[in-house]
Design a protein around this motif. Structure first.
Motif, mmCIF file in Angstrom:
data_model
loop_
_atom_site.group_PDB
_atom_site.id
_atom_site.type_symbol
_atom_site.label_atom_id
_atom_site.label_comp_id
_atom_site.label_asym_id
_atom_site.label_seq_id
_atom_site.Cartn_x
_atom_site.Cartn_y
_atom_site.Cartn_z
ATOM 1 N N ASN A 142 -23.113 6.352 -0.118
ATOM 2 C CA ASN A 142 -22.741 6.610 -1.501
ATOM 3 C C ASN A 142 -21.287 6.179 -1.636
ATOM 4 N N ARG A 143 -21.034 5.073 -2.324
ATOM 5 C CA ARG A 143 -19.701 4.477 -2.352
ATOM 6 C C ARG A 143 -19.152 4.410 -3.765
ATOM 7 N N ARG A 144 -17.832 4.438 -3.860
ATOM 8 C CA ARG A 144 -17.128 4.311 -5.130
ATOM 9 C C ARG A 144 -16.030 3.274 -4.985
ATOM 10 N N VAL A 145 -15.738 2.576 -6.059
ATOM 11 C CA VAL A 145 -14.651 1.598 -6.067
ATOM 12 C C VAL A 145 -13.346 2.342 -6.312
ATOM 13 N N ILE A 146 -12.345 2.023 -5.517
ATOM 14 C CA ILE A 146 -11.012 2.604 -5.665
ATOM 15 C C ILE A 146 -10.231 1.720 -6.635
ATOM 16 N N PRO A 147 -9.516 2.317 -7.582
ATOM 17 C CA PRO A 147 -8.742 1.511 -8.530
ATOM 18 C C PRO A 147 -7.760 0.568 -7.825
ATOM 19 N N SER A 148 -7.584 -0.597 -8.411
ATOM 20 C CA SER A 148 -6.716 -1.627 -7.851
ATOM 21 C C SER A 148 -5.297 -1.114 -7.593
ATOM 22 N N CYS A 149 -4.762 -0.337 -8.528
ATOM 23 C CA CYS A 149 -3.400 0.173 -8.371
ATOM 24 C C CYS A 149 -3.276 1.013 -7.105
ATOM 25 N N CYS A 150 -4.299 1.797 -6.798
ATOM 26 C CA CYS A 150 -4.289 2.646 -5.608
ATOM 27 C C CYS A 150 -4.514 1.812 -4.343
ATOM 28 N N VAL A 151 -5.448 0.862 -4.416
ATOM 29 C CA VAL A 151 -5.713 -0.015 -3.275
ATOM 30 C C VAL A 151 -4.434 -0.746 -2.872
ATOM 31 N N TRP A 152 -3.721 -1.306 -3.859
ATOM 32 C CA TRP A 152 -2.522 -2.091 -3.533
ATOM 33 C C TRP A 152 -1.368 -1.225 -3.068
ATOM 34 N N ARG A 153 -1.290 0.001 -3.552
ATOM 35 C CA ARG A 153 -0.234 0.900 -3.050
ATOM 36 C C ARG A 153 -0.491 1.199 -1.573
ATOM 37 N N ILE A 154 -1.753 1.396 -1.198
ATOM 38 C CA ILE A 154 -2.119 1.624 0.202
ATOM 39 C C ILE A 154 -1.877 0.361 1.021
ATOM 40 N N ARG A 155 -2.284 -0.785 0.512
ATOM 41 C CA ARG A 155 -2.090 -2.046 1.239
ATOM 42 C C ARG A 155 -0.605 -2.374 1.412
ATOM 43 N N ASP A 156 0.212 -2.040 0.421
ATOM 44 C CA ASP A 156 1.652 -2.277 0.551
ATOM 45 C C ASP A 156 2.254 -1.412 1.655
ATOM 46 N N LYS A 157 1.749 -0.189 1.790
ATOM 47 C CA LYS A 157 2.272 0.716 2.822
ATOM 48 C C LYS A 157 1.746 0.341 4.207
#
Length: 172
Positions: A142-157
């Motif tokens: 059961n999967r959900r898409v994470i908002p882009s803003c949150c994905v990129w904040r995680i990827r930046d860190k």
């Protein structure tokens, strides 16, 4: 926390360049993933784009698929990725390290061994924490898409050294 942070800064400021280099070398050998944090400190993150028609918060960036082009839906000053809770649950190293250790113990799997694996595991833990925080336990497949803003904040860190990211994997 602030006084502890201030005491670290005082200690660092009192160290000579030679001692700082020795300390960095030891830290990188103990935690190879830290070298990517150090490298990223010298790079400027891509600025948020305001031309994305699907973004309402102003912090999203382009995503590879239509399904991943999802915004948190909040206004510019209320983006989920900027909330203190997001920072605590999804970007706090200590919190994510405990999550990873617990998951590794339950699933009986080992820790990262190669440079770059540490950030990948931190990203995966951060994504899992975001989903649990926003949606609760979803269950297998059961999967959900994470908002882009949150994905990129995680990827930046926790960046991938080569900029290769898996992205959303839909249910099979």
């Amino acid at each position: 926390m602030t006084s502890e942070y201030e005491s670290y800064n005082v200690l660092i400021q009192q160290m000579s360049d030679v001692h700082l280099q020795e300390l960095a070398s030891r830290l990188f050998s103990m935690e190879p993933g830290l070298i990517f944090d150090a490298l990223m400190m010298n790079q400027v993150a891509a600025p948020p784009s305001s031309v994305l028609t699907w973004c309402m918060c102003g912090n999203c960036r382009e995503m590879p698929t239509d399904r991943e082009r999802k915004c948190c839906g909040q206004g510019p000053n209320h983006c989920i990725s900027l909330l203190p809770h997001f920072t605590l649950y999804c970007l706090e190293d200590g919190y994510l390290r405990i999550h990873r250790q617990y998951r590794n113990d339950v699933l009986v799997i080992g820790e990262a061994r190669e440079p770059g694996d540490e950030n990948r595991e931190f990203r995966y833990a951060a994504y899992r924490q975001y989903i649990f925080w926003q949606h609760g336990a979803l269950g297998q497949e059961n999967r959900r898409v994470i908002p882009s803003c949150c994905v990129w904040r995680i990827r930046d860190k926790y960046p991938d050294p080569h900029g290769h990211y898996v992205g959303f994997i839909p249910r099979l």
